[in-house]
Design a protein around this motif. Sequence first.
Motif, PDB file in Angstrom:
ATOM      1  N   ARG A  41       0.788  34.328 -63.021  1.00 17.98           N
ATOM      2  CA  ARG A  41       1.398  35.247 -62.054  1.00 17.98           C
ATOM      3  C   ARG A  41       1.799  34.504 -60.785  1.00 17.98           C
ATOM      4  N   ARG A 134      -0.686  39.180 -54.003  1.00 19.36           N
ATOM      5  CA  ARG A 134      -0.299  40.249 -54.935  1.00 19.36           C
ATOM      6  C   ARG A 134      -0.720  39.920 -56.372  1.00 19.36           C
ATOM      7  N   THR A 138      -3.045  42.446 -58.472  1.00 13.80           N
ATOM      8  CA  THR A 138      -2.664  42.908 -59.809  1.00 13.80           C
ATOM      9  C   THR A 138      -3.763  42.601 -60.817  1.00 13.80           C
ATOM     10  N   LYS A 141      -7.102  44.813 -59.954  1.00 14.75           N
ATOM     11  CA  LYS A 141      -7.039  46.271 -59.785  1.00 14.75           C
ATOM     12  C   LYS A 141      -7.795  47.023 -60.881  1.00 14.75           C
TER      13      LYS A 141
END
Length: 172
Positions: A41, A134, A138, A141
């Motif tokens: 990511r 972020r 992600t 979460k």
Amino acid sequence: MLPPEQPPPEPDSPNLSPEHVQAAEAFGRTMKRLHRMISSRVMRGMQDELLEWDLSFSQITAMHQLRARAPMTVTQLSELTRLSVPAASHLVERLVKRGLAQRTENPENRREKLVDLTDAGRDIVGRMDSEFVRAYVTAFKGLHLDTVQAATHHLQRVLDELEPIYSCQEHP
């Protein structure tokens, strides 16, 4: 990075107990697993910035070093990025032409130029930081809140102990 079949490098401090070395190795393997889960990511976000701004990985590395330690000379930047002085000079020239870095006269040595990021350069690095965070949001979460809070607490303790060690080193 060493292949799995090779033993890990010896620790710098000969005074570490075998238990300390084993614990550090276990922590390193755990962090490597976490990094493996997150890195795709993070790299995807970094690749987007590289493509959008037509930047090389070396340029991004230099921009991160400049944000952390600027102003600095091209020679200092070359040491931190592990580039030759001519390569670092050329890299700085490209960043200056694109408005991402600037050169100013060193007030302590007028023959020397100092390099720093411009606001546009800081903006790019800041956006990359946001993408990095972020990626973790992600990934995390789906975890229980107490797991995330405990991990944050324990990693903060690790960072609190590491920061004085790394702030004393010339090139962390």
